[in-house]
Write a protein that holds these residues in place. Structure first.
Motif, short mmCIF file in Angstrom:
data_model
loop_
_atom_site.label_atom_id
_atom_site.label_comp_id
_atom_site.label_asym_id
_atom_site.label_seq_id
_atom_site.Cartn_x
_atom_site.Cartn_y
_atom_site.Cartn_z
N GLU A 1 0.82 -1.22 0.00
CA GLU A 1 0.00 0.00 0.00
C GLU A 1 0.85 1.27 0.00
O GLU A 1 0.50 2.25 -0.66
N ILE A 2 1.94 1.27 0.73
CA ILE A 2 2.74 2.49 0.92
C ILE A 2 3.78 2.67 -0.18
O ILE A 2 4.05 3.78 -0.61
N SER A 3 4.36 1.58 -0.64
CA SER A 3 5.42 1.66 -1.65
C SER A 3 4.86 2.08 -3.00
O SER A 3 3.71 1.83 -3.31
N ASP A 4 5.72 2.70 -3.81
CA ASP A 4 5.34 3.04 -5.17
C ASP A 4 5.50 1.85 -6.11
O ASP A 4 4.85 1.80 -7.15
N SER A 5 6.37 0.91 -5.75
CA SER A 5 6.48 -0.35 -6.50
C SER A 5 7.03 -1.42 -5.55
O SER A 5 7.76 -1.11 -4.62
N VAL A 6 6.64 -2.67 -5.80
CA VAL A 6 7.10 -3.80 -4.99
C VAL A 6 7.37 -4.97 -5.92
O VAL A 6 6.57 -5.27 -6.81
N ASP A 7 8.52 -5.62 -5.72
CA ASP A 7 8.86 -6.83 -6.46
C ASP A 7 9.32 -7.89 -5.48
O ASP A 7 10.06 -7.59 -4.54
N TYR A 8 8.90 -9.12 -5.74
CA TYR A 8 9.36 -10.26 -4.96
C TYR A 8 10.31 -11.03 -5.86
O TYR A 8 9.95 -11.40 -6.97
N LEU A 9 11.52 -11.24 -5.38
CA LEU A 9 12.57 -11.86 -6.18
C LEU A 9 13.07 -13.13 -5.51
O LEU A 9 12.80 -13.38 -4.32
N ASP A 10 13.85 -13.91 -6.24
CA ASP A 10 14.51 -15.10 -5.68
C ASP A 10 13.52 -16.01 -4.96
O ASP A 10 13.74 -16.39 -3.82
N ASN A 11 12.40 -16.32 -5.61
CA ASN A 11 11.40 -17.23 -5.05
C ASN A 11 10.78 -16.69 -3.77
O ASN A 11 10.35 -17.43 -2.90
N GLY A 12 10.77 -15.38 -3.61
CA GLY A 12 10.16 -14.77 -2.43
C GLY A 12 11.10 -14.57 -1.25
O GLY A 12 10.67 -14.16 -0.18
N THR A 13 12.39 -14.87 -1.42
CA THR A 13 13.34 -14.63 -0.32
C THR A 13 13.83 -13.18 -0.30
O THR A 13 14.46 -12.75 0.66
N THR A 14 13.51 -12.44 -1.35
CA THR A 14 13.93 -11.05 -1.46
C THR A 14 12.73 -10.20 -1.83
O THR A 14 11.96 -10.55 -2.72
N ILE A 15 12.58 -9.10 -1.11
CA ILE A 15 11.56 -8.12 -1.47
C ILE A 15 12.29 -6.82 -1.78
O ILE A 15 13.23 -6.44 -1.10
N GLN A 16 11.87 -6.21 -2.87
CA GLN A 16 12.44 -4.91 -3.26
C GLN A 16 11.28 -3.94 -3.46
O GLN A 16 10.32 -4.25 -4.17
N PHE A 17 11.36 -2.81 -2.79
CA PHE A 17 10.30 -1.82 -2.91
C PHE A 17 10.91 -0.44 -3.07
O PHE A 17 12.05 -0.20 -2.68
N SER A 18 10.13 0.45 -3.66
CA SER A 18 10.65 1.79 -3.89
C SER A 18 9.66 2.85 -3.42
O SER A 18 8.44 2.63 -3.38
N LEU A 19 10.23 4.00 -3.09
CA LEU A 19 9.47 5.21 -2.79
C LEU A 19 9.97 6.29 -3.73
O LEU A 19 11.17 6.49 -3.85
N ASN A 20 9.05 6.96 -4.39
CA ASN A 20 9.45 8.08 -5.23
C ASN A 20 9.69 9.30 -4.35
O ASN A 20 8.99 9.48 -3.35
N ARG A 21 10.65 10.11 -4.76
CA ARG A 21 10.95 11.31 -3.97
C ARG A 21 10.32 12.53 -4.58
O ARG A 21 10.05 12.60 -5.72
#
Length: 134
Positions: free
Chosen positions: A114-134
């Protein structure tokens, strides 16, 4: 502003997760983040780290959680990686469904999405990457 990179390595204990606020404060001071952005980053990293420690690494103190935050003039990109078996984010409980309202799980992922501008789940779900725009 040139790109800045911040890293934090944690053991999988609740005590280690308490390092996140100081980490975010350091990022704020070195990157001149606005208070609203800092608050969002604090919440997002706290949720992602707790999920990695509890659900990913199952509180196994021998396993690590690696956090990386990259900041440039347009975005803050955060990556949280655990050493667990991974998961399917689509199978997570939707905390807004009536049958899940009283359950303890599912809220962290929901907040991150909900809060992030983008979210990706990588490496079979062991990694989450999210971004916030400035």
């Amino acid at each position: 502003m040139s790109k800045q990179i911040f890293r934090l390595s944690l053991n999988s204990t609740y005590k280690e997760s308490e390092k996140v606020p100081d980490f975010v404060t350091e990022i704020q001071e070195k990157s001149q983040l606005e208070e609203d952005t800092t608050g969002d980053l604090m919440l997002l990293l706290s949720e992602a780290v707790t999920n990695a420690i509890v659900h990913g690494n199952k509180l196994d103190e021998k396993k690590k959680v690696e956090v990386e935050v990259k900041i440039n003039s347009k975005q803050i990109i955060s990556t949280v990686k655990d050493q667990g078996k991974g998961f399917n984010p689509e199978a997570a409980n939707d905390p807004l469904k009536e049958e899940n309202l009283l359950k303890d799980s599912g809220r962290g992922i929901f907040l991150i999405e909900e809060i992030s501008d983008s979210v990706d789940y990588l490496d079979n779900g062991t990694t989450i990457q999210f971004s916030l725009n400035r």
